[in-house]
Design a protein around this motif. Structure first.
Motif, PDB file in Angstrom:
ATOM      1  N   ILE A 177      61.771  52.910  26.736  1.00 17.20           N
ATOM      2  CA  ILE A 177      61.202  52.792  28.082  1.00 17.20           C
ATOM      3  C   ILE A 177      60.288  51.579  28.139  1.00 17.20           C
ATOM      4  O   ILE A 177      59.376  51.432  27.319  1.00 17.20           O
ATOM      5  CB  ILE A 177      60.409  54.063  28.456  1.00 17.20           C
ATOM      6  N   LYS A 178      60.537  50.699  29.090  1.00 14.16           N
ATOM      7  CA  LYS A 178      59.711  49.501  29.226  1.00 14.16           C
ATOM      8  C   LYS A 178      58.391  49.835  29.903  1.00 14.16           C
ATOM      9  O   LYS A 178      58.347  50.638  30.837  1.00 14.16           O
ATOM     10  CB  LYS A 178      60.455  48.428  30.039  1.00 14.16           C
ATOM     11  N   PRO A 179      57.287  49.223  29.445  1.00 13.63           N
ATOM     12  CA  PRO A 179      55.985  49.485  30.082  1.00 13.63           C
ATOM     13  C   PRO A 179      55.943  48.942  31.498  1.00 13.63           C
ATOM     14  O   PRO A 179      56.666  48.003  31.847  1.00 13.63           O
ATOM     15  CB  PRO A 179      54.998  48.745  29.168  1.00 13.63           C
ATOM     16  N   ILE A 180      55.112  49.546  32.347  1.00  7.28           N
ATOM     17  CA  ILE A 180      54.980  49.075  33.718  1.00  7.28           C
ATOM     18  C   ILE A 180      54.293  47.721  33.723  1.00  7.28           C
ATOM     19  O   ILE A 180      53.444  47.437  32.870  1.00  7.28           O
ATOM     20  CB  ILE A 180      54.185  50.082  34.578  1.00  7.28           C
ATOM     21  N   PRO A 181      54.662  46.821  34.648  1.00  6.65           N
ATOM     22  CA  PRO A 181      54.036  45.495  34.699  1.00  6.65           C
ATOM     23  C   PRO A 181      52.534  45.596  34.977  1.00  6.65           C
ATOM     24  O   PRO A 181      52.079  46.484  35.695  1.00  6.65           O
ATOM     25  CB  PRO A 181      54.764  44.804  35.862  1.00  6.65           C
ATOM     26  N   LEU A 182      51.779  44.656  34.412  1.00  5.51           N
ATOM     27  CA  LEU A 182      50.339  44.617  34.658  1.00  5.51           C
ATOM     28  C   LEU A 182      50.067  44.056  36.042  1.00  5.51           C
ATOM     29  O   LEU A 182      50.686  43.082  36.459  1.00  5.51           O
ATOM     30  CB  LEU A 182      49.648  43.739  33.614  1.00  5.51           C
ATOM     31  N   ARG A 183      49.137  44.666  36.755  1.00  4.42           N
ATOM     32  CA  ARG A 183      48.752  44.177  38.077  1.00  4.42           C
ATOM     33  C   ARG A 183      47.494  43.327  37.964  1.00  4.42           C
ATOM     34  O   ARG A 183      46.668  43.533  37.081  1.00  4.42           O
ATOM     35  CB  ARG A 183      48.517  45.357  39.024  1.00  4.42           C
ATOM     36  N   PRO A 184      47.336  42.363  38.878  1.00  6.76           N
ATOM     37  CA  PRO A 184      46.200  41.431  38.776  1.00  6.76           C
ATOM     38  C   PRO A 184      44.838  42.108  38.783  1.00  6.76           C
ATOM     39  O   PRO A 184      43.904  41.635  38.143  1.00  6.76           O
ATOM     40  CB  PRO A 184      46.375  40.530  40.009  1.00  6.76           C
ATOM     41  N   ARG A 185      44.679  43.215  39.520  1.00 10.17           N
ATOM     42  CA  ARG A 185      43.365  43.840  39.645  1.00 10.17           C
ATOM     43  C   ARG A 185      43.061  44.843  38.527  1.00 10.17           C
ATOM     44  O   ARG A 185      41.968  45.402  38.480  1.00 10.17           O
ATOM     45  CB  ARG A 185      43.259  44.536  41.005  1.00 10.17           C
ATOM     46  N   GLY A 186      44.013  45.088  37.674  1.00 10.47           N
ATOM     47  CA  GLY A 186      43.803  46.046  36.602  1.00 10.47           C
ATOM     48  C   GLY A 186      43.010  45.445  35.449  1.00 10.47           C
ATOM     49  O   GLY A 186      42.697  44.257  35.417  1.00 10.47           O
ATOM     50  N   ILE A 187      42.677  46.285  34.488  1.00  7.69           N
ATOM     51  CA  ILE A 187      41.983  45.843  33.276  1.00  7.69           C
ATOM     52  C   ILE A 187      43.005  45.264  32.318  1.00  7.69           C
ATOM     53  O   ILE A 187      44.007  45.898  31.999  1.00  7.69           O
ATOM     54  CB  ILE A 187      41.236  47.028  32.629  1.00  7.69           C
ATOM     55  N   ARG A 188      42.754  44.042  31.861  1.00  7.08           N
ATOM     56  CA  ARG A 188      43.696  43.353  30.991  1.00  7.08           C
ATOM     57  C   ARG A 188      43.039  43.079  29.646  1.00  7.08           C
ATOM     58  O   ARG A 188      41.878  42.716  29.561  1.00  7.08           O
ATOM     59  CB  ARG A 188      44.162  42.034  31.624  1.00  7.08           C
ATOM     60  N   ARG A 189      43.814  43.250  28.574  1.00  6.45           N
ATOM     61  CA  ARG A 189      43.321  43.023  27.215  1.00  6.45           C
ATOM     62  C   ARG A 189      44.381  42.257  26.417  1.00  6.45           C
ATOM     63  O   ARG A 189      45.556  42.242  26.769  1.00  6.45           O
ATOM     64  CB  ARG A 189      43.052  44.355  26.490  1.00  6.45           C
ATOM     65  N   THR A 190      43.956  41.644  25.344  1.00  4.98           N
ATOM     66  CA  THR A 190      44.870  41.070  24.369  1.00  4.98           C
ATOM     67  C   THR A 190      44.522  41.625  22.998  1.00  4.98           C
ATOM     68  O   THR A 190      43.350  41.887  22.696  1.00  4.98           O
ATOM     69  CB  THR A 190      44.785  39.529  24.332  1.00  4.98           C
ATOM     70  N   ALA A 191      45.541  41.841  22.191  1.00  9.98           N
ATOM     71  CA  ALA A 191      45.332  42.399  20.857  1.00  9.98           C
ATOM     72  C   ALA A 191      46.258  41.709  19.872  1.00  9.98           C
ATOM     73  O   ALA A 191      47.357  41.253  20.225  1.00  9.98           O
ATOM     74  CB  ALA A 191      45.591  43.900  20.857  1.00  9.98           C
ATOM     75  N   THR A 219      51.372  38.518  15.788  1.00  9.33           N
ATOM     76  CA  THR A 219      51.638  38.153  17.176  1.00  9.33           C
ATOM     77  C   THR A 219      50.573  38.748  18.097  1.00  9.33           C
ATOM     78  O   THR A 219      49.932  39.740  17.778  1.00  9.33           O
ATOM     79  CB  THR A 219      53.021  38.665  17.617  1.00  9.33           C
ATOM     80  N   THR A 220      50.396  38.095  19.257  1.00 11.15           N
ATOM     81  CA  THR A 220      49.413  38.556  20.232  1.00 11.15           C
ATOM     82  C   THR A 220      50.118  39.315  21.347  1.00 11.15           C
ATOM     83  O   THR A 220      51.129  38.858  21.882  1.00 11.15           O
ATOM     84  CB  THR A 220      48.642  37.367  20.833  1.00 11.15           C
ATOM     85  N   ARG A 221      49.575  40.463  21.688  1.00 10.27           N
ATOM     86  CA  ARG A 221      50.164  41.272  22.751  1.00 10.27           C
ATOM     87  C   ARG A 221      49.142  41.471  23.862  1.00 10.27           C
ATOM     88  O   ARG A 221      47.974  41.721  23.605  1.00 10.27           O
ATOM     89  CB  ARG A 221      50.610  42.640  22.230  1.00 10.27           C
ATOM     90  N   GLU A 222      49.633  41.376  25.099  1.00  8.68           N
ATOM     91  CA  GLU A 222      48.787  41.656  26.253  1.00  8.68           C
ATOM     92  C   GLU A 222      49.083  43.068  26.749  1.00  8.68           C
ATOM     93  O   GLU A 222      50.235  43.476  26.844  1.00  8.68           O
ATOM     94  CB  GLU A 222      49.045  40.650  27.376  1.00  8.68           C
ATOM     95  N   TYR A 223      48.035  43.815  27.014  1.00 11.23           N
ATOM     96  CA  TYR A 223      48.195  45.158  27.542  1.00 11.23           C
ATOM     97  C   TYR A 223      47.129  45.398  28.601  1.00 11.23           C
ATOM     98  O   TYR A 223      46.194  44.605  28.752  1.00 11.23           O
ATOM     99  CB  TYR A 223      48.087  46.203  26.424  1.00 11.23           C
ATOM    100  N   GLY A 224      47.260  46.467  29.350  1.00  7.12           N
ATOM    101  CA  GLY A 224      46.272  46.747  30.385  1.00  7.12           C
ATOM    102  C   GLY A 224      46.650  47.952  31.225  1.00  7.12           C
ATOM    103  O   GLY A 224      47.707  48.559  31.031  1.00  7.12           O
TER     104      GLY A 224
END
Length: 273
Positions: A127-141, A147-152
């Protein structure tokens, strides 16, 4: 012999719970119920006692695992606290529900829930994760492979989900990670190791709230807890170490099989009583 079995149970449950971010209650609760029908020393264990005792033990599992994962720098403390805004009240609501459910209904509901968890674990990679929205909380790990992953996530979505997770924690004594880890990975694109570590932090906070409520209601057997806690503490440390060193695919497969067997057994017992 039974007391040694409880120590081993606490250790094994904590190792599995810490590796997968489940908390261990999903092993302890059905194990106490099954052992209660097999051994004289655990005779008379009720679902409420199993849940209350499990949640007390998970305070130590969650704290031990969280401290170990914090040394690895894979715990998102801020996200954990945001999720706890929902899971804390949810845990209290789950405790309220727990005192109003009979044994047969508990067996059937818990068994169905465990089977559902096994299904979620089976499909989580597809299952693919839902796309990040501009107003949400965004992180990188940083992933383990470099490799660097963006999540939020959006708090307005995450908090209600965490409420449901907390409700299951208080109701079934499972810590809530069974749902929160797949939710963080699937919905919010958390790196798996960070999802597990953050889930254990949330398990600690939720268990702390709901176990206090169970203590007030007299649902904790302190003798069983004292036997389970030492194993749970060292199991939490061991699970965090294993989670860092090993891939979890084999453990996930084994866990799915065990969950299905336990879930079907509890459903059968609930229907036959």
């Amino acid at each position: 012999m039974e007391w040694l079995l409880l120590v081993i149970l606490g250790f094994v449950a904590a190792v599995i719970g810490s590796v997968m971010g489940l908390g261990g209650g999903i092993i302890i609760v059905p194990a106490l119920l099954v052992l209660g029908s097999w051994t004289a020393i655990l005779e008379g264990v009720t679902p409420q006692t199993a849940v209350g005792t499990s949640l007390l033990v998970m305070i130590f599992t969650g704290l031990s695992s969280t401290l170990a994962y914090m040394k690895q720098k894979v715990v998102d403390l801020q996200s954990g606290l945001i999720f706890f805004i929902g899971s804390g009240p949810g845990a209290l609501f789950g405790v309220w529900l727990n005192n109003r459910i009979d044994v047969d209904a508990f067996m059937i509901a818990f068994g169905c829930f465990i089977v559902l968890v096994s299904f979620i674990l089976m499909i989580r990679k597809y299952i693919k994760p839902i796309p990040l929205r501009p107003r949400g909380i965004r992180r990188t790990a940083l992933e383990l492979d470099g490799t660097t992953r963006e999540y939020g996530y959006e708090p307005a979505v995450a908090v209600p989900i965490a409420f449901l997770v907390g409700m299951f924690s208080g109701l079934f004594g499972i810590g809530g990670g069974s749902l929160m880890v797949p939710a963080m990975i699937i919905l919010f694109a958390f790196p798996p190791h960070m999802a597990v570590a953050t889930s254990m932090f949330l398990v600690f906070l939720s268990a702390l709230v709901s176990s206090v409520s169970h203590m007030a209601l007299g649902n904790v057997d302190w003798l069983y807890a004292l036997a389970l806690i030492p194993g749970a503490w060292f199991g939490g440390q061991a699970g965090a170490w294993i989670g860092k060193k090993l891939k979890s695919d084999t453990l996930v497969l084994a866990l799915r099989i065990v969950l299905i067997v336990i879930g079907l057994r509890l459903i059968y017992e609930g229907l036959m009583q």
